[in-house]
Design an enzyme around this catalytic site. Structure first.
Site, short mmCIF file in Angstrom:
data_model
loop_
_atom_site.label_atom_id
_atom_site.label_comp_id
_atom_site.label_asym_id
_atom_site.label_seq_id
_atom_site.Cartn_x
_atom_site.Cartn_y
_atom_site.Cartn_z
N CYS A 19 0.87 -1.17 0.00
CA CYS A 19 0.00 0.00 0.00
C CYS A 19 0.91 1.23 0.00
O CYS A 19 2.11 1.11 -0.22
CB CYS A 19 -0.96 -0.01 1.19
SG CYS A 19 -0.14 -0.10 2.79
N THR A 20 0.37 2.40 0.26
CA THR A 20 1.16 3.62 0.14
C THR A 20 2.30 3.68 1.15
O THR A 20 3.46 3.88 0.79
CB THR A 20 0.27 4.87 0.29
OG1 THR A 20 -0.83 4.76 -0.61
CG2 THR A 20 1.06 6.14 -0.02
#
Length: 278
Positions: free
Chosen positions: A179-180
């Site tokens: 994810c980020t």
């Protein structure tokens, strides 16, 4: 390093029974330091995105680490030429990343991590991997790893349903999820393990950590970020991606060239709703 404004992001899952009492001290210190951004406080931990001068950021970290529960939180650091946040918010939340599953408690149990360097080595060696993007659809379209599986979800709360729809043939494969900045994978990894996936790893530090450690190898496009920069490239520099003011959809350069895109009014994703409000 470019830009004079320092942007930091960090999180920690930790038991915070005194969550409510933490709100005002964080408001006070951020006000004193003229920081802007968001701090989320929940009984399960802390999540923050802040920007300001280097001196202010250093002072905030000193304040943060005066509480031993928040010492040595890994930080994602980047720089910009302007303040990417409009205001300072310190919010009390039920979760620091919303999934809606009370049984998922990363402070007690989460998936194993893989470092960006080791992840890149696996890809370089051509190892059999299932690379899973846990982010929302609008983030994925801005950029993702080559050959990553996208789940086409609009909210992280849709992640458990999307996992349940993955094929059983993937359950014994080596899965690397990302994810980020890593926070969603803390919960997503538990969801996958509970669903019967036997070899799940989460990319340590997420995409931004990967950019910092190894650059942009095997990455295609930019990375969506949740501030006025909208997206950054593997050099952690702001890119040409913008966000539609009307529907908040991120727009690639070619989408900005559409006649449907009118700044502060519409884009190709929301033009039909604007034309037909009923």
């Amino acid at each position: 390093m470019t830009g004079t404004v320092v942007n930091i992001a960090g999180y920690r899952f930790a038991n915070l029974p005194d969550r409510n009492n933490l709100q005002q001290p964080f408001r006070n210190i951020c006000g004193e330091l003229s920081l802007k951004g968001t701090i989320l406080l929940a009984h399960e931990g802390i999540n923050f995105f802040l920007a300001g001068s280097q001196t202010a950021i250093d002072s905030f970290i000193e304040f943060l680490e005066s509480d031993e529960r928040f010492t040595d939180i890994p930080l994602k650091v980047s720089y910009s030429d302007y303040q990417p946040f409009r205001r300072m918010n310190v919010r009390l939340k039920k979760e620091i990343i919303s999934l809606g599953m009370n049984n998922i408690k990363p402070a007690e149990r989460t998936g194993a991590e893989i470092t960006p360097t080791n992840f890149k080595q696996l890809i370089d060696a051509g190892e059999e991997l299932v690379i899973l993007d846990t982010r929302n659809e609008y983030e994925c379209k801005i950029g993702t790893f080559a050959n990553a599986i996208e789940l086409d979800i609009r909210s992280f709360r849709d992640f458990p349903r999307a996992v349940s729809e993955l094929g059983d043939e993937l359950k014994d494969k080596q899965v690397v999820m990302f994810c980020t900045g890593g926070i969603r994978c803390e919960k997503a990894s538990v969801v996958m393990m509970d669903a019967g996936f036997s070899n799940v790893k989460q990319l340590k530090g997420g995409i931004l950590g990967y950019f910092e450690e190894v650059g942009g190898d095997h990455w295609k496009g930019d990375c969506f970020v949740f501030d006025r920069r909208v997206a950054v490239n593997p050099q952690l520099e702001e890119t040409d991606v913008v966000q539609c003011y009307a529907c908040r959809e991120p727009l690639l350069l070619e989408e900005q060239e559409s006649t449907d895109y009118v700044i502060a009014k519409s884009c190709s994703y929301c033009i039909d709703k604007i034309k037909s409000p009923n």
